[in-house]
Design a protein around this motif. Structure first.
Motif: not given
Length: 317
Positions: A39-49
């Motif tokens: 969840v943390i990695l997906v959330g970080g990827l979403a923030v980056m995008l």
């Protein structure tokens, strides 16, 4: 900064921020990965995008404005330019596009002037031939019919009178066409007399009520300006008769400061958005030739209003 380095810097900023978070944040990745870590990695990827998309949209905003202007620009409405701000490649592209628009407007004005002047010359030639050849021939036919009717027996005389009347009506129609092609009264008596004659002829043939409102202090205009004002009034009246289903038309000539304003208003069906047919585009091209502007809008109550604003002084074409 060029567009390439700007996009590179935006992406480097996002990737650098993500790397810093991975280095200093107390986050670990297990094998196999845990749900909380995923969840943390997906959330970080979403923030980056999202951050990357926002920064790219900000950096490419001038190109989006340029694209919108390119899809809506109309050379018959000159002066449309995109503001130039900042530095780099995008403002240079905008400056180049603005320069291209200016060059195209000048070339369009020059070519339109040549085409319209050639059109007027052809109108003059056709009108002259109709007057000299067809008009004189029909006049000779009328005289011959009159002599034949005077010498014919009563029964044949009636038929010759009918033919004579048809010929006379045809001759009147030819003369009306000649006046529409090249209004001699415009050259001889000026704009007010020409538009007065035009509206009287229009009212006679359409049975529409025409009101004229002319200022008494109208200045002397260049022949090209008078011809454009006359042609716009002629086309506006034709449109009112053909397309508007109008009953009343008002033609006004006003002197406002250093400009003359022609307004043709009808009480017809009106318009929601004017369709740029050949007639309207022709009027806009004529207006541009004398440095004027043409506005086609709904009338205050009902119908359509065509307004041409022309400068008093203008260099000859």
């Amino acid at each position: 900064m060029s567009l390439f380095w700007r996009i590179f810097a935006l992406n480097a900023l996002v990737l650098g921020a993500a790397t810093a978070l991975l280095l200093w944040a107390p986050v670990t990745v297990s094998v196999p990965i845990l749900l909380t870590e995923a969840v943390i990695l997906v959330g970080g990827l979403a923030v980056m995008l999202v951050a990357n998309a926002a920064l790219l949209r900000l950096g490419l905003a001038p190109l989006a404005r340029l694209r919108r202007l390119m899809t809506t620009v109309d050379l018959l409405r000159p002066g449309q330019r995109l503001p130039v701000a900042g530095g780099g490649e995008v403002p240079e592209v905008i400056r180049t596009f603005n320069a291209m628009l200016e060059r195209l407007e000048q070339e369009r004005a020059t070519s339109s002037a040549r085409a319209l002047l050639a059109q007027e010359a052809e109108r003059r030639r056709i009108a002259q031939e109709l007057h000299d050849e067809v008009g004189q021939s029909m006049t000779a036919i009328l005289l011959g019919l009159k002599r034949s009717a005077d010498e014919a027996p009563p029964r044949l005389r009636e038929e010759l009178h009918e033919v004579q009347e048809i010929t006379r009506q045809s001759l009147d129609e030819v003369r009306r066409v000649v006046r529409r092609l090249r209004p001699g009264v415009l050259d001889d008596l000026g704009l007010v007399s020409a538009i007065t004659s035009l509206t009287e002829d229009f009212a006679t043939h359409t049975r529409m009520h025409v009101t004229r409102r002319f200022d008494t202090d109208l200045p002397e205009l260049a022949p090209e300006t008078e011809l454009v004002l006359y042609r716009v009034a002629q086309e506006s009246l034709t449109n009112a008769a053909r397309h508007a289903d109008a009953e009343r038309v008002t033609v006004a000539l006003r002197h406002v400061a250093d400009r003359v304003v022609l307004t043709v208003t009808d009480d017809g069906r009106g318009i929601e958005a004017p369709r740029e047919g050949a007639g309207m585009r022709g009027m806009r091209e004529r207006a541009l030739l004398i440095g004027g502007s043409l506005d086609i809008t709904p009338a205050p109550r009902a119908g359509t209003s065509v307004q041409l604003t022309a400068p008093v002084s203008r260099k000859q074409l």
